[in-house]
Design a protein around this motif. Structure first.
Motif, PDB file in Angstrom:
ATOM      1  N   GLU A  88       0.876  -1.172   0.000  1.00 18.70           N
ATOM      2  CA  GLU A  88       0.000   0.000   0.000  1.00 18.70           C
ATOM      3  C   GLU A  88       0.913   1.222   0.000  1.00 18.70           C
ATOM      4  O   GLU A  88       1.977   1.196   0.629  1.00 18.70           O
ATOM      5  CB  GLU A  88      -0.840   0.053   1.296  1.00 18.70           C
ATOM      6  N   PRO A  89       0.495   2.302  -0.680  1.00 18.32           N
ATOM      7  CA  PRO A  89       1.359   3.491  -0.768  1.00 18.32           C
ATOM      8  C   PRO A  89       1.882   3.974   0.589  1.00 18.32           C
ATOM      9  O   PRO A  89       1.133   3.998   1.569  1.00 18.32           O
ATOM     10  CB  PRO A  89       0.446   4.534  -1.407  1.00 18.32           C
TER      11      PRO A  89
ATOM     12  N   LYS B 274       2.697  10.081   0.227  1.00 18.08           N
ATOM     13  CA  LYS B 274       1.523  10.820  -0.245  1.00 18.08           C
ATOM     14  C   LYS B 274       1.932  12.110  -0.957  1.00 18.08           C
ATOM     15  O   LYS B 274       2.907  12.771  -0.565  1.00 18.08           O
ATOM     16  CB  LYS B 274       0.614  11.168   0.938  1.00 18.08           C
TER      17      LYS B 274
ATOM     18  N   GLN C 263       3.502  -1.532  -4.100  1.00 18.15           N
ATOM     19  CA  GLN C 263       3.304  -0.126  -4.487  1.00 18.15           C
ATOM     20  C   GLN C 263       3.770   0.763  -3.348  1.00 18.15           C
ATOM     21  O   GLN C 263       3.413   0.534  -2.197  1.00 18.15           O
ATOM     22  CB  GLN C 263       1.813   0.135  -4.795  1.00 18.15           C
ATOM     23  N   GLU C 264       4.558   1.776  -3.668  1.00 15.86           N
ATOM     24  CA  GLU C 264       5.047   2.704  -2.638  1.00 15.86           C
ATOM     25  C   GLU C 264       4.448   4.106  -2.777  1.00 15.86           C
ATOM     26  O   GLU C 264       4.336   4.826  -1.797  1.00 15.86           O
ATOM     27  CB  GLU C 264       6.581   2.813  -2.715  1.00 15.86           C
ATOM     28  N   LEU C 265       4.156   4.517  -4.009  1.00 14.93           N
ATOM     29  CA  LEU C 265       3.698   5.885  -4.254  1.00 14.93           C
ATOM     30  C   LEU C 265       2.193   5.927  -4.490  1.00 14.93           C
ATOM     31  O   LEU C 265       1.666   5.177  -5.306  1.00 14.93           O
ATOM     32  CB  LEU C 265       4.392   6.475  -5.492  1.00 14.93           C
ATOM     33  N   GLU C 266       1.558   6.830  -3.797  1.00 14.89           N
ATOM     34  CA  GLU C 266       0.168   7.160  -4.087  1.00 14.89           C
ATOM     35  C   GLU C 266       0.078   7.612  -5.551  1.00 14.89           C
ATOM     36  O   GLU C 266       0.997   8.275  -6.048  1.00 14.89           O
ATOM     37  CB  GLU C 266      -0.207   8.309  -3.158  1.00 14.89           C
ATOM     38  N   ASN C 267      -1.014   7.262  -6.230  1.00 14.88           N
ATOM     39  CA  ASN C 267      -1.148   7.673  -7.631  1.00 14.88           C
ATOM     40  C   ASN C 267      -0.963   9.173  -7.837  1.00 14.88           C
ATOM     41  O   ASN C 267      -0.390   9.608  -8.830  1.00 14.88           O
ATOM     42  CB  ASN C 267      -2.530   7.280  -8.169  1.00 14.88           C
ATOM     43  N   ASP C 268      -1.428   9.952  -6.866  1.00 13.57           N
ATOM     44  CA  ASP C 268      -1.348  11.415  -7.012  1.00 13.57           C
ATOM     45  C   ASP C 268       0.096  11.912  -7.035  1.00 13.57           C
ATOM     46  O   ASP C 268       0.355  13.020  -7.501  1.00 13.57           O
ATOM     47  CB  ASP C 268      -2.114  12.103  -5.865  1.00 13.57           C
TER      48      ASP C 268
ATOM     49  N   GLU D  46       5.806   1.403 -10.166  1.00 12.86           N
ATOM     50  CA  GLU D  46       4.859   2.445  -9.756  1.00 12.86           C
ATOM     51  C   GLU D  46       3.938   2.887 -10.890  1.00 12.86           C
ATOM     52  O   GLU D  46       2.933   3.546 -10.640  1.00 12.86           O
ATOM     53  CB  GLU D  46       5.620   3.640  -9.183  1.00 12.86           C
TER      54      GLU D  46
ATOM     55  N   THR E  56      -0.283   1.184 -11.677  1.00 17.92           N
ATOM     56  CA  THR E  56      -1.643   1.636 -11.370  1.00 17.92           C
ATOM     57  C   THR E  56      -1.992   2.948 -12.082  1.00 17.92           C
ATOM     58  O   THR E  56      -3.011   3.560 -11.791  1.00 17.92           O
ATOM     59  CB  THR E  56      -1.825   1.811  -9.853  1.00 17.92           C
TER      60      THR E  56
END
Lengths: 322, 322
Positions: B206-207, B210, B231-236, B257, B260
């Motif tokens: 999970e990211p 943020k 996954q390390e990075l939030e999509n944003d 990354e 997604t």
């Protein structure tokens, strides 16, 4: 982790009935256990007319598995070197630790490939098979014959090779090494027509075995084709056969003799060798069947033979410590 | 063929600017030379919570290439063993002969992975970057930092780890080994918000980073995700960035990354690191850009570092023969 040279490995392993039983159990495992066998990784080096293949297979419940590197560099003979190289790495399935590097230089592949031929002959050829016709004069022409003599009472060999001189060298080598008579034939049809078992062991890209040369009661093992551009059997050979077997159907349809077969009815009737060794499907059921087995080579054979070689190497060390 | 132990390899190779230049040249080769890099072969051993990955890459014109086995067995720590194992086999591209087995136990992978982070930072972070925020406290948290100090004047480290005790151990290790001050932070946002360079080096699914924690001028290297469930990075984070870079686009879209990210416009603008090291595309062009680099690991790095290690091992032997 230990590195074992080809010489060390050669001292402990022979192409005998024990090895054949080991490889037979690998085919059975392929049907009866959960096996992870990823597609072959291949790296081509066109500049050197070379290729490196990487195979692996994990059998659920085994305490180790092998990763095999094997290469064919076809300019090597011009440099005075053998074209084939290879090694196996045995990995512990509990911890991932490499247990051994078996720098066997292709020896274990030669042995497991020939042993698979013997497994096929044991289940598919007539029990009283005395004669064998071999098309091809390379190292597998020798290993396949040696393996076959472990399961059938062979006393006569017919050999055909494109290069007559190499066929004569083969005759000399076999007659010196084994108690067998070898006749060199001038055409492949002569090597085939009077043989109980036929082995094709060539890198042919055009068929070397025709259906019209075959008759009831014979068994054919085709072990040459292992790539998309290779083919040893005329399509009609498969059509004519009463029983068609291969090691791994999907692989044979990609790299082996099933590649050029489009008839779905025929494909549906093909058995995998492990279905027969495990008793799920019958092998030869009468003396009149014409049987075929196509072998492309599988990672599970590598895992089995690497484990067995390592066991032998270890028990030898135990002996010498006593 | 020679077998080299981790101890032997450790004696000759350091995580210095020479190694970073070597790895940089690997990324350049990936864009400017013909490279054969087959998909990763992966064998899962669920019973041991383990996996073995096999990577390889051949660069046209190189006289050797590497095949790498690396494994992660995540029950090992309970057995008192490290979870990672590995080795590289260096193969001659003229003859296919194995030149060496580098039984490095993952050392060369650690070095080439960290060196790739330094290559990314060299081209993408502000030249005057002094502070680094690290999320994760494993071995790459140390190696990435060490590599980074070769290319940027780092003097302050902020670290965050889920396990506070391991974060304190990390602080102690770094302050003992390098001339750097390390502050352990209680939240990832604190480690990130005041840092010029951010490195995420976790096995997160999970990211952990943020977008709202990031601001203009920062550079992020995400090197943890190398599998479909990570996954390390939030999509944003990707959306917010001015420049997104990865090692191999196709791989990052499968295992990294970019997996997604569905926005085609964003994907089209992603550069590969080799496009920047080769000068085909610009890296950071001003102090205000927020830059991201996703590293999933490539076979061409392995080939480069194995060749380099072998060269060092050989020149050391030459020295000792004089």
């Amino acid at each position: 982790m230990r590195l074992y040279s080809k010489e060390k490995i050669q001292q402990v392993i022979q192409l005998n009935s024990k090895v054949i039983t080991e490889v037979e159990s690998a085919f059975t495992a392929l049907q009866t256990k959960k096996v992870t066998m990823p597609p072959i990784m291949r790296i081509d080096i066109p500049a050197s007319n070379g290729e490196v293949d990487i195979k692996s297979a994990y059998v659920e419940g085994y305490d180790s598995f092998a990763v095999k590197l094997s290469s064919g560099f076809f300019n090597n003979p011009k440099l005075g070197l053998p074209s084939a190289n290879g090694m196996m790495i045995l990995i512990d399935t509990t911890t991932g630790e490499p247990k051994a590097v078996l720098a066997d230089n292709g020896l274990l592949t030669d042995i497991r490939t020939a042993a698979a031929g013997a497994v096929a002959a044991k289940h598919l050829s007539r029990e009283d098979s005395r004669t064998v016709g071999i098309i091809g004069t390379g190292s597998q022409a020798k290993y396949q014959l040696e393996a076959l003599t472990n399961v059938r009472p062979i006393d006569q060999v017919f050999v055909y090779g494109r290069n007559p001189e190499r066929a004569l060298q083969y005759k000399a080598l076999i007659e010196k090494t084994f108690d067998l008579r070898v006749d060199v034939k001038e055409t492949p049809s002569e090597a085939v027509s009077n043989s109980d078992v036929i082995i094709t062991t060539t890198p042919a890209t055009e068929p070397v075995l025709k259906a019209e040369w075959l008759h009831a009661g014979q068994h054919v093992t085709a072990m040459g084709s292992d790539a998309q551009h290779k083919q040893e059997l005329e399509n009609d050979v498969i059509k004519k056969a009463d029983l068609v077997v291969c090691d791994v159907k999907e692989q044979s349809m990609m790299l082996g003799e099933l590649r050029t077969v489009s008839n779905k009815e025929i494909l549906d009737q093909v058995h995998e060798l492990g279905e027969i060794t495990s008793g799920q499907k019958p092998g030869r059921s009468n003396d009149q069947q014409l049987t075929i087995c196509d072998l492309t080579g599988t990672g599970v054979q590598d895992t089995q033979i690497a484990r067995y070689a390592w066991e032998l190497l270890n028990s030898k060390e135990d002996d010498s410590n006593e």
